[in-house]
Write a protein that holds these residues in place. Structure first.
Motif, mmCIF file in Angstrom:
data_model
loop_
_atom_site.group_PDB
_atom_site.id
_atom_site.type_symbol
_atom_site.label_atom_id
_atom_site.label_comp_id
_atom_site.label_asym_id
_atom_site.label_seq_id
_atom_site.Cartn_x
_atom_site.Cartn_y
_atom_site.Cartn_z
ATOM 1 N N LYS A 158 -7.258 3.284 -10.576
ATOM 2 C CA LYS A 158 -8.286 2.411 -9.781
ATOM 3 C C LYS A 158 -7.890 1.099 -9.667
ATOM 4 O O LYS A 158 -7.773 0.559 -8.767
ATOM 5 C CB LYS A 158 -9.685 2.605 -10.332
ATOM 6 C CG LYS A 158 -10.790 2.978 -9.224
ATOM 7 C CD LYS A 158 -12.170 3.190 -9.954
ATOM 8 C CE LYS A 158 -12.883 2.262 -10.577
ATOM 9 N NZ LYS A 158 -14.120 2.695 -11.396
ATOM 10 N N SER A 203 -8.461 1.410 -1.439
ATOM 11 C CA SER A 203 -10.050 0.883 -1.916
ATOM 12 C C SER A 203 -10.621 2.105 -2.772
ATOM 13 O O SER A 203 -11.279 2.035 -3.418
ATOM 14 C CB SER A 203 -10.725 0.584 -0.756
ATOM 15 O OG SER A 203 -11.063 1.641 0.102
ATOM 16 N N SER A 204 -10.212 3.348 -2.395
ATOM 17 C CA SER A 204 -10.893 4.414 -3.218
ATOM 18 C C SER A 204 -9.813 5.090 -3.741
ATOM 19 O O SER A 204 -8.528 5.192 -3.518
ATOM 20 C CB SER A 204 -11.775 5.203 -2.208
ATOM 21 O OG SER A 204 -11.129 5.805 -1.431
ATOM 22 N N GLN A 237 0.735 -1.275 -0.093
ATOM 23 C CA GLN A 237 -0.106 0.037 -0.024
ATOM 24 C C GLN A 237 0.930 1.292 -0.017
ATOM 25 O O GLN A 237 0.697 2.291 -0.788
ATOM 26 C CB GLN A 237 -0.849 0.028 1.162
ATOM 27 C CG GLN A 237 -2.048 -0.897 1.202
ATOM 28 C CD GLN A 237 -2.958 -0.938 2.337
ATOM 29 O OE1 GLN A 237 -2.418 -0.448 3.216
ATOM 30 N NE2 GLN A 237 -4.135 -1.476 2.192
ATOM 31 N N ARG A 268 -7.152 2.502 3.188
ATOM 32 C CA ARG A 268 -6.535 1.294 3.186
ATOM 33 C C ARG A 268 -6.854 0.467 4.324
ATOM 34 O O ARG A 268 -6.653 -0.561 4.105
ATOM 35 C CB ARG A 268 -5.146 1.820 3.610
ATOM 36 C CG ARG A 268 -4.452 2.683 2.256
ATOM 37 C CD ARG A 268 -3.135 3.283 2.479
ATOM 38 N NE ARG A 268 -1.977 2.504 3.588
ATOM 39 C CZ ARG A 268 -0.961 3.153 3.648
ATOM 40 N NH1 ARG A 268 -0.324 3.969 3.119
ATOM 41 N NH2 ARG A 268 -0.151 2.622 4.054
ATOM 42 N N ILE A 316 -11.184 -5.814 -8.301
ATOM 43 C CA ILE A 316 -11.105 -6.239 -6.863
ATOM 44 C C ILE A 316 -10.438 -7.314 -6.673
ATOM 45 O O ILE A 316 -9.654 -7.803 -5.642
ATOM 46 C CB ILE A 316 -12.626 -6.351 -6.333
ATOM 47 C CG1 ILE A 316 -13.286 -4.916 -6.423
ATOM 48 C CG2 ILE A 316 -12.792 -6.952 -5.154
ATOM 49 C CD1 ILE A 316 -14.641 -4.954 -6.336
ATOM 50 N N PRO A 368 -9.817 -0.969 5.051
ATOM 51 C CA PRO A 368 -10.641 -1.953 4.735
ATOM 52 C C PRO A 368 -9.926 -3.237 4.217
ATOM 53 O O PRO A 368 -10.132 -4.540 4.654
ATOM 54 C CB PRO A 368 -11.552 -1.419 3.518
ATOM 55 C CG PRO A 368 -11.750 -0.026 3.893
ATOM 56 C CD PRO A 368 -10.441 0.297 4.366
ATOM 57 N N TRP A 369 -8.690 -2.960 3.440
ATOM 58 C CA TRP A 369 -8.109 -3.949 2.972
ATOM 59 C C TRP A 369 -7.221 -4.665 3.977
ATOM 60 O O TRP A 369 -7.178 -5.853 4.055
ATOM 61 C CB TRP A 369 -7.162 -3.668 1.624
ATOM 62 C CG TRP A 369 -7.929 -3.530 0.461
ATOM 63 C CD1 TRP A 369 -7.879 -2.167 -0.315
ATOM 64 C CD2 TRP A 369 -9.025 -4.390 -0.263
ATOM 65 N NE1 TRP A 369 -8.915 -2.394 -1.403
ATOM 66 C CE2 TRP A 369 -9.386 -3.694 -1.538
ATOM 67 C CE3 TRP A 369 -9.309 -5.498 -0.070
ATOM 68 C CZ2 TRP A 369 -10.320 -4.207 -2.186
ATOM 69 C CZ3 TRP A 369 -10.115 -6.330 -0.854
ATOM 70 C CH2 TRP A 369 -10.755 -5.512 -2.170
ATOM 71 N N LEU A 393 -6.531 -0.940 -6.698
ATOM 72 C CA LEU A 393 -7.408 -1.982 -6.147
ATOM 73 C C LEU A 393 -6.158 -3.188 -5.830
ATOM 74 O O LEU A 393 -6.198 -4.015 -4.944
ATOM 75 C CB LEU A 393 -8.388 -2.650 -7.019
ATOM 76 C CG LEU A 393 -9.662 -1.596 -6.915
ATOM 77 C CD1 LEU A 393 -10.564 -2.040 -7.920
ATOM 78 C CD2 LEU A 393 -10.367 -1.708 -5.529
ATOM 79 N N GLY A 402 -6.665 -7.905 -5.694
ATOM 80 C CA GLY A 402 -6.292 -7.087 -4.242
ATOM 81 C C GLY A 402 -6.123 -8.101 -3.490
ATOM 82 O O GLY A 402 -6.029 -9.295 -3.602
#
Lengths: 449, 449
Positions: free
Chosen positions: B259, B268-269, A332, B284, B421, B286-287, B263, B424
């Motif tokens: 994007k 995420s966004s 990330q 970051r 997705i 959520p992942w 992913l 990821g």
């Protein structure tokens, strides 16, 4: 509006049946890009049959649009004279140079020797000297240029003459007597200005141009930033030598984005789903190999901590969690840096970037570490000291992974290596190992094992 | 050629010193995109000061180019009347519609009410009905159109009239009496045709167009495939309603690529390095959370195999290697499929795709498994049965990860979920766990533990 699918089917059938009139008819309804799509799939004989029916102009466009492998293959069946007189002469100089560059050198010389149009030949040879990744390698030399001293009416006459030889005209460049680029004359101005006005009075001098030696990524950034269709290219003396159109840059941007994406996904060279098994395996093995070596080093780290693991089995269960989180944080962080570098949105201050990245990771890390602490105490019923060890290790690993993920792409960039490599399995793997190593170091200190 | 950096520094200084003449002078040497770059960094008062000095036309361009946050912020300080009469009126309808869409609804109504140019107002309202991701949402309504029955000389007169209101002209569209799109009149043709010729005799009817309801990705693909600068948009009746320019599509393509890349990297966004710590953390977490849950499930899998691990510690050391390899193979497979789907190069036959992907993975897997076997026998001096267990597990895990990596994006796509997705941490994590689970299942069977 085209009904491309119907005519594509007709063309396939007509070629298969060697039906000349039907082939010729279908071709008139299709764009070169669609014909190319069909051409790609045909066997050698059918390709030659279709090629003979196409006009030279269309054939040249079709050959530009087919896969490089197919093109090399097909051009091998033609003589140097045919390639020169039927195909190369029909192409813009930049496309011709690109295709010539794919051929063996002795064949290039033969083709150039067969080109009657000496100016075209010279343009192609000039363009072939530039690398793929600089403005000169992307530019075409076909342009409409007018002298600033002409009146609009004479400029239109001059443009007519020049336009005869070109596919399409979008921009009109204004130069002085020594071919120095001064500005651009827009179609709108041309339409709305009285014919006796001088070009010098109406051209737009607020013009973005690039040097022939500018990098392709610089050109792409300029075109995106200023929303351009075309950008003129000048040499060291400021003379206009060519122009780069947005479609060339669009291809470049798409390829770069695909390359970054593939690097991030652990695929080393430019392949796509339709490539053969050997190329696909070759593009993927290096990264898998890195992962494997990482896994072996990891196994050594575990092995050397066998005693700790036997003493407190709970430690072992969290090895995958620590390793995976370190890998994820690293990827990330480096992805954000790599994109910042690519889009030029990253500040100059490395320290500030680092502090920010570590802050973001600290925030995420603290949340994760607390959840894991709660999980260990309440659900796993682990001892407080063991639980604390795991959470403190997790937080430490996250912070160090963030530092590595931030610094590695910056260091790569400084050494002129594509920083996108840092988002691949390389950083995941090294962070995996680093994570497990730190985990056991902290565990040994905290648990006295 | 612009020496943008110098004038940018001058402009910053002039604004800071509230030096009107110097600000006005610097502005004339800079492109709107460069002014926007500076505008972004200024405090509220300085923004207003600079805005007042800019011409309405330049101000509109600058506002288009600044960050959405800054724009919302700045527009809040202006009245609806000012926005309508100074800014919106200067913009092309598509840009105006995009900016209006960012404002609250009651403010949109107020601005529209203040627009004197009713046609412009109607265009904007029409465009705001379309979604962001369809052709109608990307198109502008400013075009030059000529009737096929006009002579070239009358067409030029008509074009002059229409061009007055436009920023720039690149394409001239040819329509019939009921505004149905027939083709395009190129600048080259316009230049090289005698003025009494009828438009209908010289226009190019081999024209690519899109429906207003076509998806943005379809439009992007067409523009790339046919190397277009502009594509006309027609409604259900075939009437010309707008045109999409390549710069709009370029922005769309860049955003989509970013994007996908984000992913794949577990973000995420749409964020970039310059965003604040809160947005970056939010994008970051959520992942990371998925990774953590995966790690916890993994810890449970290990815990339930505690006895096997105590019996044969060597098994444990290869847990990270198996997990990481499964993750890597899964990401590679899904990345190839995701890109194949995006570029439309993937065949229709899912089974064939799967066989190919499994073959590639089998080839890589066999090589890796043999290396690990040699390593275990020769360097680690592990028993043959334990060594064989590890290698057979590795190969099995690789094959299953390849199947999952291939099928998941295809299934997501079929259900209209963005398949990117699947590249990821979601697929890495699930393959991690699946890998460890299979590993112990095979170990139990082969080693009777």
């Amino acid at each position: 509006m085209i009904t491309e699918t119907d005519f594509s089917a007709l063309l396939r059938q007509a070629v298969e049946e060697r039906n000349g009139p039907a082939t010729a008819e279908a071709v008139t309804h299709l764009h070169a890009a669609d014909i190319a799509h069909i051409f790609n799939d045909l066997d050698d004989d059918s390709q030659l049959y279709l090629y003979e029916i196409l006009s030279n102009e269309t054939a040249a466009e079709v050959l530009l649009d087919i896969d490089a492998d197919e093109r090399r293959n097909f051009l091998n069946t033609l003589s140097a004279k045919e390639i020169a007189e039927d195909i190369i002469i029909e192409m813009d100089s930049d496309d011709a140079a690109d295709i010539m560059a794919e051929l063996p050198e002795n064949r290039q010389d033969q083709i150039i020797a067969h080109l009657d149009d000496e100016e075209h030949a010279r343009s192609i040879v000039d363009l072939m000297r530039y690398g793929d990744d600089v403005a000169g390698g992307l530019m075409g030399t076909e342009m409409v240029t007018v002298n600033q001293n002409l009146s609009i009416i004479s400029a239109v006459k001059e443009m007519r003459k020049q336009a005869e030889e070109m596919d399409e005209v979008y921009s009109i460049y204004v130069v002085d007597d020594s071919n120095k680029l001064l500005g651009i004359l827009s179609l709108k101005k041309l339409l709305t200005t009285s014919s006796s006005t001088k070009v010098s009075e109406v051209y737009n001098s607020k013009l973005v141009s690039v040097r022939d030696t500018s990098s392709a990524s610089e050109v792409a950034q300029l075109i995106q930033k200023y929303d351009l269709y075309e950008v003129p290219v000048v040499d060291a003396r400021g003379e206009l030598v060519g122009k780069i159109t947005v479609d060339d840059v669009l291809d470049y941007i798409t390829e770069e984005a695909e390359k970054d994406y593939q690097l991030a996904s652990g695929i080393s060279s430019d392949v796509d789903a339709s490539d053969n098994i050997f190329s696909l395996t070759k593009a993927r093995l290096p990264w898998l190999f890195i992962g494997m070596v990482g896994g072996l080093v990891g196994s050594r780290v575990l092995q050397s901590n066998e005693e700790s693991l036997q003493a407190i089995p709970a430690l072992m269960f969290f090895v995958p969690l620590i390793a995976a989180t370190a890998g994820n944080i690293g990827v990330q962080a480096s992805a954000i840096i790599v994109q910042g570098l690519a889009s030029n949105t990253l500040g100059k201050d490395v320290f500030k970037t680092l502090v920010k990245e570590v802050s973001v990771s600290a925030a995420s890390g603290l949340i994760l570490a607390l959840i894991i602490l709660g999980f260990n105490l309440l659900i796993n019923h682990n001892e407080l000291l063991v639980s604390a060890t795991i959470s403190i290790s997790l937080l430490t690993v996250i912070l160090i992974a963030a530092v590595i993920g931030t610094l590695v792409p910056l260091i790569l960039k400084r050494n002129n290596i594509d920083p996108a490599i840092a988002t691949g399995p390389f950083i995941t793997t090294s962070n995996d190992i680093m994570g497990v190593f730190i985990y056991f170091t902290i565990a040994k200190v905290m648990l006295h094992i």
